[in-house]
Design an enzyme around this catalytic site. Structure first.
Site, PDB file in Angstrom:
ATOM      1  N   SER A  86      -4.410 -37.737  -3.776  1.00 23.87           N
ATOM      2  CA  SER A  86      -5.913 -36.910  -2.682  1.00 23.87           C
ATOM      3  C   SER A  86      -6.069 -37.435  -1.810  1.00 23.87           C
ATOM      4  CB  SER A  86      -6.965 -37.772  -3.850  1.00 23.87           C
ATOM      5  OG  SER A  86      -7.830 -36.955  -3.640  1.00 23.87           O
ATOM      6  N   HIS A 191     -13.012 -32.565  -6.259  1.00 24.16           N
ATOM      7  CA  HIS A 191     -12.306 -31.708  -6.681  1.00 24.16           C
ATOM      8  C   HIS A 191     -13.055 -30.237  -7.010  1.00 24.16           C
ATOM      9  CE1 HIS A 191      -9.445 -33.925  -4.740  1.00 24.16           C
ATOM     10  NE2 HIS A 191      -9.021 -34.827  -4.833  1.00 24.16           N
TER      11      HIS A 191
END
Length: 793
Positions: A86, A191
């Protein structure tokens, strides 16, 4: 081989970087200037408790990871491959030279600001269940509004969604033997679909950043595969609202031969995941040779006994759905072979068409929305002596411009590429802006779709550069393929441009007097493509009736206007077999344009999930549904019916629009269905995000009208479903499979039958030039066989 891994949000701690700041004072000074405060104080002392707030966590962690990486590079050689979880992906890209330290920090700061605005969401790490088992659990407990956010290992998945819905998921996990869950300290559903508004704003920011190709391979969270030379902005924008495919990333490291990894981050989080993947029986490292890496073996299910390390996931925030991120370039593959035209196929259609367009066959590959007809697809056809049209519809100007630069710089195309110009009633001025961009990059070929009449933008494109030859003949240097499904629309394009329009363009300086004078002796489009039974705006037209009718009209108007060269007519729609292509030429077509069959190719810019779906279709597996761009007008397109509920749900939405005066007029059961199955969000929230999208994209007039007219507001909310489902299909979002919107005609199913049992049955072998070759050479053989078998009366 060695790999470096960079941890993301959740690995931060007070005191991080204490041993690093003194080593790199220039970096620290840069960070202080960009952030407007002392990064050292934020990381070491955290006086205001901000280190665990997303907007501060992300830049602080980026700085510390960057310093640690700088020290490692000063001490020894760079790694062979990079990856980051990420936020950590930004440090991987920094290490690969895609941007400098300050640029990366400014990007991360903006990312943190946008993600930090998210609220109302929650994230939950589920340990002990494979991803498919988690999906099944979500289905059982009715949690359709929860997404899989981080696929960390074979038995560790982080889910994200509304905080209120997460309670039922926690209870279901705790009731499942062998499973446990850990709530993550976030206020947003990172996400997941709820980050799409932030994603869109972030994409606009990233469009202002210049990225360099990575010097070291970097595996992307969105794909689990290496970043291509171009497209970093697209992948980073998508990453905010897409699952982190960390398990796939780690398996890819193993397959590439990585045997040793080094983790960067204040707290160890990634090494246990790496070790769990090494313990899987099917992740044998693949070797590299001078010919490149060996093919990736098919991925088998992860063993249920795989060890589950402690969960990793973003420690922060999110929102619900709005329109879409820009598409990601398709992974590069083997180059197309040198073009060699089959003599019989090269005689089909109009020789003049082949000469004007510089192609070896009277064959074009039409555009597909939002870059599904991708740069790779168009470039591969161009290198094979054919032409495709880049799908610019639905994309921002920045993305289109990058595509134009890439195509112009591709060796071997010799100008054999075009771009789609899609009419959009809701975006006044969009055609003008795109036309200006196309002219600035000297694009010579355009495909116009969804137009019901001629517009100034089309006339400006077509006749820029027009002139009179030495013998006085008018000449246009640009081609325009006009897709039409009605003769009266075709007639507009077969005529010279309206005189008032020409005068207006000259007055504005958009055309010169000489260009306008030449235009008076030319049709707006020399080539008309009759669209019937396709995935486009066909009005249910049938090629058997439309093609001969339009061919006759072209002959009539050629004579009426006294053109030096005859108008040409092509056929589009239903062309999935050599027999269908042969029939189009028998009907009088000068050229053919394919569409649906190219969507199921390695070069198409859509997800593997969609290609798998398309490769399994039969001819009866499509249906008509409302067109999202012309929803209010009732225009219809063909879409995949098999394996998705989109057609049924979209048709129901249009029925509701026709029967009701606004959202307030819907009954409780219908509202529940709308929120649960279509919008995936409460109605108020859906309108809020829809409103923000229209304002952000310069369409305040639509919002103003919606606030006055409840029925128009209903239309805009309903149309957000079309944007979301198109995006979900293109991204291959597994949580939205039932809503995939895939434009497709029956040609795809017909092609599947044609190639069954041949080398082209697997879609990964269906390279676009091979599709063209099969259809055109096959059509030539069909016609030759029919002619040989014909006995004159």
């Amino acid at each position: 081989m060695k790999g470096w891994l960079f941890a993301g949000q959740g690995s931060q701690r007070a005191g991080m970087g204490e041993e690093l700041f003194d080593l790199f004072p220039a970096y620290e000074a840069t960070a202080d200037r960009v952030l407007g405060e002392s990064v050292r104080a934020l990381c070491l002392d955290d006086p205001d408790g901000r280190l665990n707030r997303t907007r501060w966590t992300q830049p602080a962690l980026y700085v510390v990871n960057a310093l640690a990486c700088a020290r490692a590079l000063a001490e020894g050689p760079a790694p062979d491959v990079l990856a980051g979880h990420s936020l950590g992906e930004y440090n991987a890209l920094l290490a690969a030279g895609c941007f400098d330290f300050e640029t990366g920090l400014r990007i991360v700061r903006r990312r943190g600001e946008l993600m930090g605005e998210a609220d109302g969401g929650a994230m939950l790490a589920v340990v002990g269940l494979a991803p498919d088992a988690v999906r099944a659990l979500l289905d059982r407990c009715g949690a359709a509004d929860i997404d899989l956010a981080n696929l960390n290992t074979g038995t560790q998945v982080v889910v994200a969604g509304p905080a209120g819905s997460m309670k039922a998921v926690r209870a279901a996990v705790r009731a499942t033997p062998g499973a446990r869950c850990v709530p993550l300290a976030t206020s947003g559903a990172f996400h997941s679909r709820y980050m799409r508004p932030a994603q869109e704003r972030f994409a606009a920011f990233l469009a202002t950043v210049e990225f360099r190709p990575p010097r070291i391979p970097v595996l992307a969270n969105v794909t689990g595969r290496p970043y291509p030379p171009e497209g970093a902005a697209d992948l980073l924008a998508r990453q905010i609202a897409a699952p982190v495919r960390w398990h796939e990333t780690l398996r890819e490291l193993v397959r590439r031969g990585v045997t040793e990894v080094r983790e960067f981050g204040p707290r160890p989080m990634l090494r246990p995941m790496w070790e769990s993947v090494l313990a899987e029986p099917d992740t044998t490292p693949r070797t590299e040779s001078r010919l490149g890496s060996l093919p990736t073996p098919p991925e088998r299910p992860d063993p249920p006994e795989a060890r589950a390390p402690e969960p990793a996931g973003e420690r922060t925030e999110v929102r619900p759905a709005a329109p879409a991120p820009e598409p990601v370039p398709v992974r590069p593959e083997a180059p197309a072979p040198e073009p060699v035209a089959d003599p019989a196929a090269a005689r089909l259609g109009s020789a003049e068409f082949r000469e004007d367009h510089g192609v070896r066959y009277a064959y074009l590959a039409g555009s597909m929305f939002r870059g599904v007809s991708s740069v790779e697809l168009v470039a591969r056809l161009g290198r094979a002596g054919l032409r495709g049209y880049f799908g610019a519809g639905g994309l921002g100007l920045g993305t289109v411009e990058k595509a134009l630069v890439a195509l112009a710089g591709t060796p071997g195309l010799d100008g054999r590429y075009g771009v789609n110009l899609l009419h959009d009633l809701t975006r006044p001025g969009a055609e003008d802006a795109l036309t200006a961009l196309l002219l600035r990059h000297d694009v010579r070929h355009v495909e116009a779709a969804a137009f019901t009449t001629v517009t100034p933008a089309l006339v400006r494109f077509r006749f820029t550069g027009a002139h009179r030859a030495a013998d006085g003949t008018p000449v246009a240097v640009r081609t325009l393929i006009a897709k039409c499904s009605r003769p009266e629309v075709a007639a507009h394009f077969m005529a010279p441009p309206p005189e008032a329009m020409l005068r207006g363009l000259v007055a504005q300086g958009a055309l010169t007097p000489a260009e306008a004078e030449a235009a008076r002796g030319l049709p707006v489009a020399q080539d008309i493509c009759v669209e019937g039974d396709s995935a486009g705006h066909t009005d249910g037209g049938v090629s058997l009736a439309l093609v001969p009718t339009t061919v006759a009209l072209a002959g009539e108007l050629t004579a009426r206007h006294g053109y030096a060269r005859r108008l040409r007519v092509g056929a589009c729609g239903g062309l999935g077999t050599p027999e269908a292509v042969a029939a189009a030429f028998v009907l009088g077509a000068d050229f053919v344009v394919t569409g649906s069959v190219n969507q199921c190719s390695p070069q198409a810019g859509t997800s593997d999930a969609v290609k798998d779906l398309l490769a399994a279709l039969d001819v009866q597996d499509t249906a008509y549904a409302p067109a999202g761009d012309l929803f209010e007008l009732g225009s219809r397109v063909q879409v995949v019916r098999k394996g998705t509920l989109f057609a049924a749900r979209a048709n129901k939405l249009h029925q509701l629009y026709r029967r009701h005066s606004g959202l307030h007029d819907l009954d409780e059961a219908t509202l529940g269905w709308l929120e649960r199955d279509c919008l995936r969000a409460p109605l108020d929230q859906a309108w809020k995000e829809t409103r923000a999208h229209y304002l952000d994209t310069g369409r305040a007039h639509e919002v103003e009208r919606a606030e006055r007219d409840p029925r128009h507001r209903m239309a805009l909310v309903f149309k957000s479903y079309f944007a979301r489902t198109n995006r979900a299909a293109q991204e291959g979002d597994p949580a939205e499979r039932a809503n995939y919107q895939v434009h497709c005609g029956p040609a795809a199913g017909a092609f599947n039958r044609t190639v069954a049992g041949t080398a082209l049955e697997p879609w990964r072998e269906r390279h676009v030039e091979r599709i063209a070759e099969l259809l055109m050479t096959g059509a030539a053989r069909v016609l030759a066989a029919r002619l040989a078998a014909w006995t004159p009366p």
